[in-house]
Design an enzyme around this catalytic site. Sequence first.
Site, short mmCIF file in Angstrom:
data_model
loop_
_atom_site.label_atom_id
_atom_site.label_comp_id
_atom_site.label_asym_id
_atom_site.label_seq_id
_atom_site.Cartn_x
_atom_site.Cartn_y
_atom_site.Cartn_z
CD1 TRP A 151 -2.58 1.97 1.43
CD2 TRP A 151 -3.28 0.32 0.10
NE1 TRP A 151 -3.81 2.32 0.93
CE2 TRP A 151 -4.26 1.33 0.11
CE3 TRP A 151 -3.50 -0.83 -0.69
CZ2 TRP A 151 -5.44 1.24 -0.63
CZ3 TRP A 151 -4.68 -0.93 -1.43
CH2 TRP A 151 -5.63 0.11 -1.39
CG ASP A 207 -1.72 12.20 -2.71
OD1 ASP A 207 -1.49 10.97 -2.77
OD2 ASP A 207 -2.43 12.79 -3.55
CD GLU A 210 -5.20 5.34 0.15
OE1 GLU A 210 -6.02 4.75 -0.55
OE2 GLU A 210 -4.86 4.97 1.29
CD GLU A 211 -3.95 8.69 -7.41
OE1 GLU A 211 -4.89 8.02 -7.86
OE2 GLU A 211 -3.75 9.88 -7.72
CD GLU A 431 -13.82 6.67 -5.22
OE1 GLU A 431 -13.57 6.15 -6.33
OE2 GLU A 431 -13.15 6.44 -4.20
#
Length: 534
Positions: A151, A207, A210-211, A431
């Site tokens: 992750w 960030d 999550e990138e 989303e």
Amino acid sequence: MPSLLAWSLIVLALGPTVLGAPSSSEYVRAEEATIWLANESEIALERILSNIGRDGQYARSAEPGIVIASPSTENPDYYYTWSRDSAVAVRTLVELFRNGKSGLQTHIMNYVDAQAILQTVSSPSGSLTSNGTGLGEPKFRVDEKAFIGGWARPQHDGPALRAIALIDFGNWLLDNKYEKLARNNVWPVVRNDLSYVAQYWNQTGYDLWEEVSGSSFYAASVQHRALVAGEAFAHRVRDSCDYCKSQAPQILCFMQSFWTGSYINANFGGGRSGEDASTVLASIQSYDPAGSCDDFTFQPCSPRALANHKVYTDSFRSIYALNKDIAQGAAVNVGRYPDDVYYGGNPWFLTTLAAAEQLYDAIYTWNRFKSLTITSTSLSFFRDLYSDAAVGTYDASMSTFKDIVAAVQIYADSYVALVQSYAMTNGSMSEQYDKTVGTQISARDLTWSYVALLTANMRRNAIVPQPWGKPNFSSIPSICVATAATGTYATAQVSPWPSTLTSANGMTRAMAMTIPYAAITTVAAHAQRPLILL
Ligand SMILES: *[C@@H]1O[C@H](CO)[C@@H](O)[C@H](O)[C@H]1NC(C)=O
Ligand SMILES: *[C@@H]1O[C@H](CO)[C@@H](O)[C@H](O)[C@H]1NC(C)=O
Ligand SMILES: *[C@@H]1O[C@H](CO)[C@@H](O)[C@H](O)[C@H]1NC(C)=O
Ligand SMILES: *[C@@H]1O[C@H](CO)[C@@H](O)[C@H](O)[C@H]1NC(C)=O
Ligand SMILES: *[C@@H]1O[C@H](CO)[C@@H](O)[C@H](O)[C@H]1NC(C)=O
């Protein structure tokens, strides 16, 4: 509430004299959207509670107080609990609780206890004891075990957001004579998170999307707010937080470097252009309704944040087919950042709602201080909505003030109208919604989509968050330095709670209304609906 006929009359009366003002169809659409917003708020709260263990209908296998990001278990699998999303959700529950939704008490207490447990879980990020690195773990399984797959680690905003949610609740406890609960049940969890922020804010992390790894404006903003509020909370529970005090001004100093001169650059590192919804989220999550429109904390009504709102929203005008026929100055569907490729890159519900919420915050503050200032920085934002806008300060008694505030109100409501168009008829919001045809995609019933709707609705109804002690320009150090401080990491004991918490002040809902809210113009006064909490 005015009938549609009354609306047309108001619009006709105003129409010819206001240059660049919204058209009558925009007024009508905005008015309908706000009726929908009030109704959808009830649905939103229900759906959030459906996503909280163990009684939530979509979270039956989650432990009590564990907030799932979405019930979706594949394409994508969001059946986990993220520190960030959970904290943002519970912060909103605390706000509703403070304003009279007493039934949320159990969920909030369960959340506090669940976080005390999650803080102790060792994960690929590390553990709590010794150096606290385990707190930077972004997500956990719903049974409160570590997620051990690969992750984007670590993520530094989660502990700050959790501290903010818990401090808001802790302050309610203190305000209502539950000092022991604030001290024994809440503060030990908060202290770990504040210690993490003070120690690691100046290190790189991923960030909120999550990138990209680097330094994120959003993370810095919530870290700063957590430490400022944390120091005050520490004193209230008769402890102290020297590491909050030493680091907060340095984070505020660092935050200034993200300002490009025309918008906020979301990240250092990652190689993007920098227009990003996270900057709008930073601004609304650091909103202090007692403070003025200052640029240094990027308040929602500050010239910098308004200029940023324009640059950020404009970056989506040409890239989504859904925005094709929408004129400059009217609300558009917006997503995370223009070069997004996740699910092809689409508008998100939470980002389009955040664009509305920033403007509702701004309106609240202008009305509260009975003044609105246009600077050369914010002029282009105002020109889009009111073509005669000029640099200057406008007192609430001036017609320019009234016209501009009315135009901003309609502009904000129009973002809500877009969300209404793409929400399902049963109120469900996933989303994202497709950039070409508007159908919902990615994770269904995203907790954060509903949270964003609730906060937008509250701000529109002039229900604002508690002030958090926003500092002023003179508290920014003259030189920014790379620094850190070490706090304390210790397992927080899960302590018992009383079965009911009662407000020492009677109906807390009344308190939210003590901050004066001036009626502004005929149009805006009607647009400002009577207080509907939900
Ligand atoms: C934290 O402690 C662990 C275990 O002692 C160690 O492996 C790790 O390098 C430390 N990390 C930091 C950032 O200090
Ligand atoms: C640490 O702080 C300094 C001073 O503000 C800044 O120049 C540097 O980029 C920061 N580094 C990280 C990783 O946050
Ligand atoms: C409110 O929501 C309910 C449930 O989805 C729906 O049946 C009803 O039509 C909505 N009312 C309005 C005024 O939108
Ligand atoms: C809302 O409607 C959609 C489409 O019919 C359906 O898939 C979804 O399950 C419904 N949501 C809820 C919470 O009932
Ligand atoms: C600004 O902040 C400084 C440092 O915290 C404080 O001493 C001062 O009183 C504040 N001024 C105002 C006008 O709030």
